[in-house]
Write a protein that holds these residues in place. Structure first.
Motif, PDB file in Angstrom:
ATOM      1  N   GLN A  77    -127.404  79.394  48.373  1.00 20.86           N
ATOM      2  CA  GLN A  77    -126.736  77.912  48.046  1.00 20.86           C
ATOM      3  C   GLN A  77    -125.023  78.366  48.008  1.00 20.86           C
ATOM      4  O   GLN A  77    -124.951  79.362  47.199  1.00 20.86           O
ATOM      5  N   TYR A  98    -125.279  66.149  53.788  1.00 20.50           N
ATOM      6  CA  TYR A  98    -124.614  67.569  53.433  1.00 20.50           C
ATOM      7  C   TYR A  98    -125.481  68.108  52.437  1.00 20.50           C
ATOM      8  O   TYR A  98    -126.132  69.232  52.691  1.00 20.50           O
ATOM      9  N   ARG A 148    -119.007  74.178  47.895  1.00 25.80           N
ATOM     10  CA  ARG A 148    -119.589  72.877  48.172  1.00 25.80           C
ATOM     11  C   ARG A 148    -118.501  71.994  48.526  1.00 25.80           C
ATOM     12  O   ARG A 148    -118.229  71.023  49.276  1.00 25.80           O
ATOM     13  N   LEU A 194    -128.330  71.185  52.271  1.00 25.09           N
ATOM     14  CA  LEU A 194    -128.253  72.232  51.430  1.00 25.09           C
ATOM     15  C   LEU A 194    -129.653  72.621  50.670  1.00 25.09           C
ATOM     16  O   LEU A 194    -129.817  73.678  50.298  1.00 25.09           O
TER      17      LEU A 194
END
Length: 163
Positions: A93, A81, A99, A85
């Motif tokens: 972002q 992951y 996140r 990103l």
């Protein structure tokens, strides 16, 4: 609260289990102690007495091994992951909070699909995450469209059962 049976089981096997885990974790004492505690917590959470076992250490090792597999799978998912990103422009972002939520969602989906075959999992993820149609999924997996439909039914049923 520990009863005497759990307490004696813990005292009798904790040191051995921690040592066993340390051997698998590259001599990391703190992590081994954490996994040992998690192993005994699983037994306590089962809500029953520790089973009468001929080989209690084998039983403990099986539980601990499962915890290690889950831990390393989560680490792999998190690395993948974060690598994806890193490919995004900075403006796209997600925040640290986003996140964390996204990672927990990934872990939840993984748990929901646990036990399904690799093609079933892949078909489901291609359809749900990439929006692919069944024909393109079938072509990628080398199966028929009817197989993809069966895979999707199986995966969706698995998800519903988890909810």
């Amino acid at each position: 609260m520990l009863d005497l049976t759990h307490e004696s089981f813990y005292r009798e096997h904790h040191s051995w289990l921690t040592s066993w885990l340390r051997g698998r974790l590259g001599q990391c004492s703190d992590r081994a102690a954490d996994f040992a505690q998690d192993t005994f917590m699983r037994i306590l959470q089962a809500g029953s007495q520790p089973p009468e076992l001929l080989q209690p250490r084998s039983y403990l090792a099986t539980i601990a091994r499962g915890l290690l597999v889950d831990h390393f799978r989560r680490q792999d998912q998190e690395r993948a992951y974060l690598a994806e990103l890193a490919l995004l422009p900075e403006a796209l972002q997600p925040s640290p909070e986003e996140r964390a939520i996204l990672l927990e969602t990934i872990f939840t989906i993984d748990r929901m699909l646990e036990g399904l075959g690799p093609k079933v999992r892949q078909a489901f993820l291609l359809a749900q995450l990439e929006g692919r149609d069944y024909a393109s999924i079938a072509a990628e997996l080398g199966v028929s469209v009817s197989s993809v439909k069966k895979y999707m039914q199986k995966a969706i049923l698995q998800c519903l059962m988890c909810l």
